[in-house]
Design a protein around this motif. Structure first.
Motif, PDB file in Angstrom:
ATOM      1  N   MET A 146      13.188   2.140   1.599  1.00 40.64           N
ATOM      2  CA  MET A 146      11.859   1.709   2.028  1.00 40.64           C
ATOM      3  C   MET A 146      10.816   2.771   1.693  1.00 40.64           C
ATOM      4  O   MET A 146       9.740   2.463   1.183  1.00 40.64           O
ATOM      5  CB  MET A 146      11.861   1.376   3.517  1.00 40.64           C
ATOM      6  N   TYR A 147      11.131   4.035   1.973  1.00 40.09           N
ATOM      7  CA  TYR A 147      10.191   5.104   1.618  1.00 40.09           C
ATOM      8  C   TYR A 147       9.979   5.163   0.109  1.00 40.09           C
ATOM      9  O   TYR A 147       8.846   5.309  -0.372  1.00 40.09           O
ATOM     10  CB  TYR A 147      10.710   6.452   2.117  1.00 40.09           C
ATOM     11  N   THR A 151       4.633   0.523  -1.194  1.00 42.39           N
ATOM     12  CA  THR A 151       3.606  -0.141  -1.993  1.00 42.39           C
ATOM     13  C   THR A 151       2.299  -0.189  -1.204  1.00 42.39           C
ATOM     14  O   THR A 151       2.239   0.176  -0.035  1.00 42.39           O
ATOM     15  CB  THR A 151       4.029  -1.583  -2.318  1.00 42.39           C
ATOM     16  N   GLU A 152       1.258  -0.683  -1.861  1.00 43.02           N
ATOM     17  CA  GLU A 152      -0.025  -0.855  -1.176  1.00 43.02           C
ATOM     18  C   GLU A 152       0.091  -1.824  -0.008  1.00 43.02           C
ATOM     19  O   GLU A 152      -0.630  -1.708   0.978  1.00 43.02           O
ATOM     20  CB  GLU A 152      -1.081  -1.359  -2.161  1.00 43.02           C
ATOM     21  N   ALA A 153       0.960  -2.784  -0.110  1.00 37.91           N
ATOM     22  CA  ALA A 153       1.137  -3.744   0.981  1.00 37.91           C
ATOM     23  C   ALA A 153       1.914  -3.130   2.143  1.00 37.91           C
ATOM     24  O   ALA A 153       1.609  -3.386   3.309  1.00 37.91           O
ATOM     25  CB  ALA A 153       1.860  -4.979   0.467  1.00 37.91           C
ATOM     26  N   PHE A 154       2.913  -2.319   1.818  1.00 33.47           N
ATOM     27  CA  PHE A 154       3.768  -1.765   2.870  1.00 33.47           C
ATOM     28  C   PHE A 154       3.087  -0.652   3.652  1.00 33.47           C
ATOM     29  O   PHE A 154       3.179  -0.608   4.885  1.00 33.47           O
ATOM     30  CB  PHE A 154       5.069  -1.242   2.251  1.00 33.47           C
ATOM     31  N   ALA A 155       2.404   0.263   2.983  1.00 34.48           N
ATOM     32  CA  ALA A 155       1.845   1.446   3.643  1.00 34.48           C
ATOM     33  C   ALA A 155       0.905   1.108   4.800  1.00 34.48           C
ATOM     34  O   ALA A 155       1.051   1.667   5.899  1.00 34.48           O
ATOM     35  CB  ALA A 155       1.152   2.343   2.624  1.00 34.48           C
ATOM     36  N   HIS A 160       2.379   3.714  10.846  1.00 37.56           N
ATOM     37  CA  HIS A 160       2.967   4.664  11.800  1.00 37.56           C
ATOM     38  C   HIS A 160       4.076   5.502  11.157  1.00 37.56           C
ATOM     39  O   HIS A 160       4.340   6.622  11.610  1.00 37.56           O
ATOM     40  CB  HIS A 160       3.495   3.926  13.032  1.00 37.56           C
ATOM     41  N   TRP A 161       4.726   5.019  10.106  1.00 34.88           N
ATOM     42  CA  TRP A 161       5.745   5.814   9.424  1.00 34.88           C
ATOM     43  C   TRP A 161       5.140   7.106   8.865  1.00 34.88           C
ATOM     44  O   TRP A 161       5.832   8.119   8.781  1.00 34.88           O
ATOM     45  CB  TRP A 161       6.340   5.002   8.270  1.00 34.88           C
ATOM     46  N   PHE A 162       3.901   7.055   8.472  1.00 31.94           N
ATOM     47  CA  PHE A 162       3.251   8.195   7.833  1.00 31.94           C
ATOM     48  C   PHE A 162       2.451   9.027   8.836  1.00 31.94           C
ATOM     49  O   PHE A 162       2.248  10.219   8.628  1.00 31.94           O
ATOM     50  CB  PHE A 162       2.369   7.692   6.692  1.00 31.94           C
ATOM     51  N   PHE A 163       2.051   8.412   9.941  1.00 34.50           N
ATOM     52  CA  PHE A 163       1.354   9.101  11.015  1.00 34.50           C
ATOM     53  C   PHE A 163       2.312   9.926  11.867  1.00 34.50           C
ATOM     54  O   PHE A 163       2.063  11.111  12.138  1.00 34.50           O
ATOM     55  CB  PHE A 163       0.620   8.069  11.879  1.00 34.50           C
ATOM     56  N   LEU A 164       3.433   9.331  12.264  1.00 35.89           N
ATOM     57  CA  LEU A 164       4.336   9.999  13.200  1.00 35.89           C
ATOM     58  C   LEU A 164       5.059  11.194  12.596  1.00 35.89           C
ATOM     59  O   LEU A 164       5.524  12.063  13.337  1.00 35.89           O
ATOM     60  CB  LEU A 164       5.362   8.990  13.738  1.00 35.89           C
ATOM     61  N   ALA A 251      10.404 -13.730   8.826  1.00 34.88           N
ATOM     62  CA  ALA A 251       9.698 -14.312   7.680  1.00 34.88           C
ATOM     63  C   ALA A 251       8.208 -13.982   7.711  1.00 34.88           C
ATOM     64  O   ALA A 251       7.546 -13.981   6.666  1.00 34.88           O
ATOM     65  CB  ALA A 251       9.895 -15.824   7.663  1.00 34.88           C
ATOM     66  N   HIS A 252       7.675 -13.678   8.894  1.00 36.67           N
ATOM     67  CA  HIS A 252       6.252 -13.380   9.021  1.00 36.67           C
ATOM     68  C   HIS A 252       5.972 -11.887   9.156  1.00 36.67           C
ATOM     69  O   HIS A 252       4.845 -11.500   9.451  1.00 36.67           O
ATOM     70  CB  HIS A 252       5.679 -14.112  10.242  1.00 36.67           C
ATOM     71  N   GLY A 253       6.985 -11.063   8.940  1.00 35.31           N
ATOM     72  CA  GLY A 253       6.827  -9.621   9.063  1.00 35.31           C
ATOM     73  C   GLY A 253       6.688  -8.934   7.726  1.00 35.31           C
ATOM     74  O   GLY A 253       6.866  -9.542   6.660  1.00 35.31           O
ATOM     75  N   ALA A 254       6.394  -7.633   7.779  1.00 37.46           N
ATOM     76  CA  ALA A 254       6.128  -6.866   6.559  1.00 37.46           C
ATOM     77  C   ALA A 254       7.381  -6.586   5.754  1.00 37.46           C
ATOM     78  O   ALA A 254       7.326  -6.505   4.521  1.00 37.46           O
ATOM     79  CB  ALA A 254       5.439  -5.552   6.926  1.00 37.46           C
ATOM     80  N   VAL A 255       8.520  -6.425   6.409  1.00 39.53           N
ATOM     81  CA  VAL A 255       9.733  -6.049   5.676  1.00 39.53           C
ATOM     82  C   VAL A 255      10.096  -7.110   4.652  1.00 39.53           C
ATOM     83  O   VAL A 255      10.361  -6.811   3.477  1.00 39.53           O
ATOM     84  CB  VAL A 255      10.893  -5.787   6.659  1.00 39.53           C
TER      85      VAL A 255
END
Length: 313
Positions: A146-147, A151-155, A160-164, A251-255
């Motif tokens: 995942m890291y 992508t622009e959509a994921f970030a 919070h992955w990048f903040f924490l 189905a409605h989530g970012a992953v």
């Protein structure tokens, strides 16, 4: 190790008992109930074992269910960290859970994990293959992948992955200024808002998350994920999870929108199957019937390979 029963008075887990399991490294809080094959359920961020309250009672007639708070979360211990964040690595958290299950009389078991708990389950299956019969993950793909495929959509969806992972105490101070507002923003920004969360469960999440030690420990969890956890993944080389793996995602989530979930898991595990469910990130509380049915069907298939009934603690 010691197993101590803790009096409980809430009605979220009817028929379940609460225990503190003290291992050589940390004290872990767990709810235990049901009869049958042992099943360990692990929660995600920023929740606790309470996230399973709509599913655990449904599974208790077929499984000996153990819902545990990961170290650093809920009412489990929050050990001091280290410069490499190893005390909050998924390897360390997985070892905690092996110790917990052994203390409760379970040498081999099924495991399902949502979010952070799914990452612990992944490492548990890699480091302790003799313990894990099957594992299921809810709304995640492997951390390293995942890291590396950000992508622009994921970030922005997973900001919070990048903040924490920012150095302490910056995120701790920002969150600590208003833990409730942060929690509600983090968990209420999905497609379902706060609708999935029962008021009693929400009160428990907020009670635990207001603890500054929990805020710090959860940041350490993410710092470990971006560093030492990836180092452990890289050290695995081409080694894959041998246990059958079920991947479920919203189905409605970012992953599901940002990643080929099954494709990435097939890079990390030998036997992978799964599908999307019509919900967002918090599947266990949004779609308990669908998740419970999927877990039961997966874990109870090929019963010849399942463990027998284990003794109560």
């Amino acid at each position: 190790m010691t197993v101590t029963e803790i009096p409980t008075h809430d009605e979220l887990f009817p028929g379940f008992r609460a225990f503190d399991i003290t291992t050589p490294e940390v004290r872990i809080r767990a709810r235990v109930g049901g009869e049958g094959a042992p099943l360990l359920l692990l929660h995600g961020y920023p929740q606790t074992h309470v996230m399973w309250h709509r599913i655990a009672p449904r599974l208790a007639d077929r499984f000996a269910v153990v819902c545990a708070d990961l170290r650093g979360y809920g009412d489990s211990g929050k050990p001091a960290t280290a410069s490499d964040h190893a005390p909050y690595s998924k390897r360390t958290m997985a070892a905690d859970m092996v110790a917990v299950m052994r203390a409760l009389g379970h040498e081999r078991f099924f495991v399902a994990g949502h979010d952070r708990g799914g990452r612990v389950a992944h490492r548990l299956a890699l480091d302790h293959p003799q313990c894990v019969l099957k594992l299921a993950t809810l709304d995640i793909a492997p951390t390293r992948e995942m890291y590396r495929n950000t992508t622009e959509a994921f970030a922005p969806a997973y900001w919070h992955w990048f903040f924490l992972i920012q150095p302490a105490p910056f995120p701790e101070r920002m969150i600590g200024a208003d833990p409730q507002a942060y929690w509600l923003k983090k968990c209420g920004s999905g497609s379902a808002g706060l609708a999935p969360f029962l008021p009693e469960a929400l009160a428990e999440y907020l009670r635990c998350f207001r603890d500054p030690a929990a805020i710090h420990a959860s940041c350490e969890d993410y710092r470990a994920a971006a560093g030492i956890d990836i180092a452990h993944d890289d050290a695995d080389g081409g080694r894959k999870v041998a246990a059958p793996l079920l991947a479920l995602w919203g189905a409605h989530g970012a992953v599901g929108r940002c990643f080929d979930v099954l494709g990435l898991w097939r890079e990390r595990a030998i036997d992978v199957r799964g599908h999307a469910l019509p919900g967002g990130h918090y599947l266990a509380e949004e779609l308990p019937d669908e998740v419970g049915a999927a877990l039961s069907s997966f874990f109870l298939a090929d019963r010849a390979s399942s463990p027998g009934r284990a003794p109560s603690p």
